[in-house]
Design a protein around this motif. Sequence first.
Motif, PDB file in Angstrom:
ATOM      1  N   GLU A 531      -9.213 -10.439  -8.084  1.00  0.00           N
ATOM      2  CA  GLU A 531     -10.204 -10.921  -7.122  1.00  0.00           C
ATOM      3  C   GLU A 531      -9.964 -10.200  -5.803  1.00  0.00           C
ATOM      4  O   GLU A 531      -9.325 -10.741  -4.900  1.00  0.00           O
ATOM      5  N   SER A 532     -10.488  -8.987  -5.714  1.00  0.00           N
ATOM      6  CA  SER A 532     -10.098  -8.133  -4.598  1.00  0.00           C
ATOM      7  C   SER A 532     -11.222  -7.190  -4.216  1.00  0.00           C
ATOM      8  O   SER A 532     -12.292  -7.163  -4.836  1.00  0.00           O
ATOM      9  N   ASN A 533     -10.956  -6.406  -3.199  1.00  0.00           N
ATOM     10  CA  ASN A 533     -11.931  -5.468  -2.650  1.00  0.00           C
ATOM     11  C   ASN A 533     -11.897  -4.157  -3.440  1.00  0.00           C
ATOM     12  O   ASN A 533     -10.872  -3.476  -3.480  1.00  0.00           O
ATOM     13  N   PHE A 534     -13.018  -3.791  -4.045  1.00  0.00           N
ATOM     14  CA  PHE A 534     -13.119  -2.548  -4.816  1.00  0.00           C
ATOM     15  C   PHE A 534     -12.712  -1.349  -3.985  1.00  0.00           C
ATOM     16  O   PHE A 534     -12.183  -0.369  -4.501  1.00  0.00           O
ATOM     17  N   PHE A 535     -12.937  -1.412  -2.677  1.00  0.00           N
ATOM     18  CA  PHE A 535     -12.736  -0.260  -1.792  1.00  0.00           C
ATOM     19  C   PHE A 535     -11.402  -0.286  -1.053  1.00  0.00           C
ATOM     20  O   PHE A 535     -11.191   0.499  -0.130  1.00  0.00           O
ATOM     21  N   ASP A 536     -10.490  -1.168  -1.436  1.00  0.00           N
ATOM     22  CA  ASP A 536      -9.195  -1.280  -0.761  1.00  0.00           C
ATOM     23  C   ASP A 536      -8.427   0.036  -0.907  1.00  0.00           C
ATOM     24  O   ASP A 536      -8.024   0.425  -2.013  1.00  0.00           O
ATOM     25  N   ALA A 537      -8.198   0.719   0.192  1.00  0.00           N
ATOM     26  CA  ALA A 537      -7.510   2.010   0.151  1.00  0.00           C
ATOM     27  C   ALA A 537      -6.004   1.864  -0.064  1.00  0.00           C
ATOM     28  O   ALA A 537      -5.339   2.799  -0.518  1.00  0.00           O
ATOM     29  N   ASP A 538      -5.472   0.693   0.220  1.00  0.00           N
ATOM     30  CA  ASP A 538      -4.027   0.463   0.102  1.00  0.00           C
ATOM     31  C   ASP A 538      -3.745  -0.471  -1.071  1.00  0.00           C
ATOM     32  O   ASP A 538      -2.904  -1.366  -0.992  1.00  0.00           O
ATOM     33  N   TRP A 539      -4.446  -0.257  -2.193  1.00  0.00           N
ATOM     34  CA  TRP A 539      -4.418  -1.196  -3.306  1.00  0.00           C
ATOM     35  C   TRP A 539      -3.032  -1.340  -3.931  1.00  0.00           C
ATOM     36  O   TRP A 539      -2.674  -2.443  -4.376  1.00  0.00           O
ATOM     37  N   GLN A 540      -2.250  -0.267  -3.962  1.00  0.00           N
ATOM     38  CA  GLN A 540      -0.916  -0.388  -4.570  1.00  0.00           C
ATOM     39  C   GLN A 540      -0.094  -1.454  -3.846  1.00  0.00           C
ATOM     40  O   GLN A 540       0.543  -2.312  -4.473  1.00  0.00           O
ATOM     41  N   SER A 546       6.150  -4.551  -3.290  1.00  0.00           N
ATOM     42  CA  SER A 546       7.396  -3.851  -3.617  1.00  0.00           C
ATOM     43  C   SER A 546       7.579  -3.611  -5.110  1.00  0.00           C
ATOM     44  O   SER A 546       8.480  -2.874  -5.514  1.00  0.00           O
ATOM     45  N   ASN A 547       6.729  -4.205  -5.952  1.00  0.00           N
ATOM     46  CA  ASN A 547       6.857  -4.023  -7.398  1.00  0.00           C
ATOM     47  C   ASN A 547       6.161  -2.762  -7.910  1.00  0.00           C
ATOM     48  O   ASN A 547       6.313  -2.414  -9.092  1.00  0.00           O
ATOM     49  N   TYR A 548       5.397  -2.056  -7.056  1.00  0.00           N
ATOM     50  CA  TYR A 548       4.577  -0.968  -7.590  1.00  0.00           C
ATOM     51  C   TYR A 548       5.415   0.177  -8.159  1.00  0.00           C
ATOM     52  O   TYR A 548       5.082   0.730  -9.212  1.00  0.00           O
ATOM     53  N   SER A 549       6.493   0.555  -7.490  1.00  0.00           N
ATOM     54  CA  SER A 549       7.285   1.686  -7.981  1.00  0.00           C
ATOM     55  C   SER A 549       7.868   1.382  -9.360  1.00  0.00           C
ATOM     56  O   SER A 549       7.931   2.255 -10.239  1.00  0.00           O
ATOM     57  N   ARG A 550       8.287   0.153  -9.574  1.00  0.00           N
ATOM     58  CA  ARG A 550       8.807  -0.231 -10.888  1.00  0.00           C
ATOM     59  C   ARG A 550       7.690  -0.207 -11.929  1.00  0.00           C
ATOM     60  O   ARG A 550       7.896   0.246 -13.065  1.00  0.00           O
ATOM     61  N   GLY A 569      -5.855   0.879 -11.056  1.00  0.00           N
ATOM     62  CA  GLY A 569      -4.799   0.440 -11.946  1.00  0.00           C
ATOM     63  C   GLY A 569      -3.564   1.292 -11.740  1.00  0.00           C
ATOM     64  O   GLY A 569      -3.590   2.323 -11.046  1.00  0.00           O
ATOM     65  N   VAL A 570      -2.471   0.889 -12.357  1.00  0.00           N
ATOM     66  CA  VAL A 570      -1.211   1.597 -12.193  1.00  0.00           C
ATOM     67  C   VAL A 570      -1.377   3.057 -12.637  1.00  0.00           C
ATOM     68  O   VAL A 570      -1.808   3.338 -13.752  1.00  0.00           O
ATOM     69  N   GLY A 571      -1.058   3.980 -11.750  1.00  0.00           N
ATOM     70  CA  GLY A 571      -1.156   5.398 -12.047  1.00  0.00           C
ATOM     71  C   GLY A 571      -2.537   5.994 -11.863  1.00  0.00           C
ATOM     72  O   GLY A 571      -2.712   7.205 -12.044  1.00  0.00           O
TER      73      GLY A 571
END
Length: 584
Positions: A531-540, A546-550, A569-571
Amino acid sequence: MLASAQAATSGALARVRPGDQGWPSEAQWNELGQQVGNALVKVHSPLMTCLNSPDSDDCKQLFKELKNPYFLGDEAGLTQSLGWVDAWTSMPSVYAVAARNTNDVVAAVNFARRNNVRLVVKGGGHSYQGTSNAPDSLLVWTRKMNDISLHDAFVGEGCEGRASPVRAVTVGAGALWAHVYDAVTTQAGGYVQGGGCMTVGVAGLIQSGGFGNFSKAYGLAAGSLLEAEVVTADGAVRIANACTHPDLFWGLKGGGGGSLGVVTRLTLRVHELPETFGGVNMTIRAASAPAFRRLIGLIVDFYQQKLLNPHWGGQIILRRINVLQIAMVFQGLSRSEAQAVWQPFMDTIARAPDDFKLEFSLLKIVASSARSFWAPTMIKKLLGFISTDDRPGAPKSNVFWTDDQWDAGHVLHGYDSAWLPATLLQDGQRQTLADALFAATRHWAVSLHINKGLAGAPAEAIAAARDTAMNPAVLDAFALLICQAAEPPAYPGIPGHEPDTALSHRDAQAIGHAMDEVRKLVPSAGSYVAESNFFDADWQQSFWGSNYSRLLAVKDRYDPDGLFFVHHGVGSERWSADGFTRVA
């Protein structure tokens, strides 16, 4: 074709489209069809009827059907939302494998990988981001994989001797929550933490993290995941749980659907069912803007004092027209106990009749047997709480909350969300919070989803959520604030049914201004991936913090070539916006 050729000569990986030299031949598609039997289908969108004959009776009937979420879910060429203005439009795949079993999914994954075809996965089809559809693609459609089975003493594969047996339910990836609730709660008297919307798919919700009406008591839906069967990009069928492929198991719990593999089966913990579920519904109109500002302060204070605990969920909605709407649920309380909780607030409202008016409501506070909460009883139908799939021969279990019908077939104008940390409820902070909420409502309505934040939840629910890929902000949030706008079913190119672009732009701008007021208070609030903004530039950072790198490391291990792609999505930062060309 040219773009694909240019990408190939530059050394970048580009997926093929129909008409490209590398697009699979008819013989190759027939070979896939032989592997999966009649599960391979050529996809056609019912909306083509209207594009060709917009004034026909068939088109008029179709737009009525588009308000039935079960009709949408049963069509390979449709999604629950029809699009988002300036973002995406629901488009059918070229072919779909309407998978009946895991082997069908394996065949589809292998075919897409070997032939460099864009792959997309759809279960329930509820994605505001458009991730369950893509043109020029092969669709893995899991809707028919909807078996449900209960276990009295489940132990995950490889966990024998390491985990105690627990009551559980195993569901196919295409199952919907209405049917799971019917099996687990109505029929068997247990509770499984799922989604609030009954037509959402089980697999997609779990992979998003997953909130339901009673998440403040039972935690994330992903927190109750015990085991998943998943087909990874190499075509292998893997069992993921705490003992086998634990990194993949962790990533599936909130890492976002469609990024790490195709989930085919899930096993979830079944909790003890409380005696009662209930709801509180009321609307209070303030006489002026200053009175509304005071009313917001009152409900914020009351929430902190009485509602920040496992009993309460649902929404507190603040509207631009100086209206407060309470649409909340509770568990484990009798009706009289719930009334006692709310009486001080209602007494405060009654003492200021010049400022506040409680609008008439037949059922302000209700309670019922928890076992019948999702059952389509006659009284719920008569009162308009529950609607049913009205197609001839539809299963009786095809039910949905009537208020959720706005979701069926709609076109989004804007959507955004932000976690609100519980520190905002401390003494000395609540007035600042109320001021920010009031300022936001001068631009657009805001809804506080108090079940979508785990502050006030039991320690075990918070611990289970901490062991997921979700943004850790959820652990300390008392609510998820949502701003959204949409219109009824519409589709570009159909005269009389085209999206209202001008209105969409005005709505999106107003939502942006409202969220600006919220982010003045919480600059790095984080957001819920589903439930978020399609255009969010800082989505990661917004979705996973802090979980994104993992998460990215899990992606690289199980899908190093990026077969699985979804928007944000991731990657996905390594690919073009449509997922066809590698950019990094």
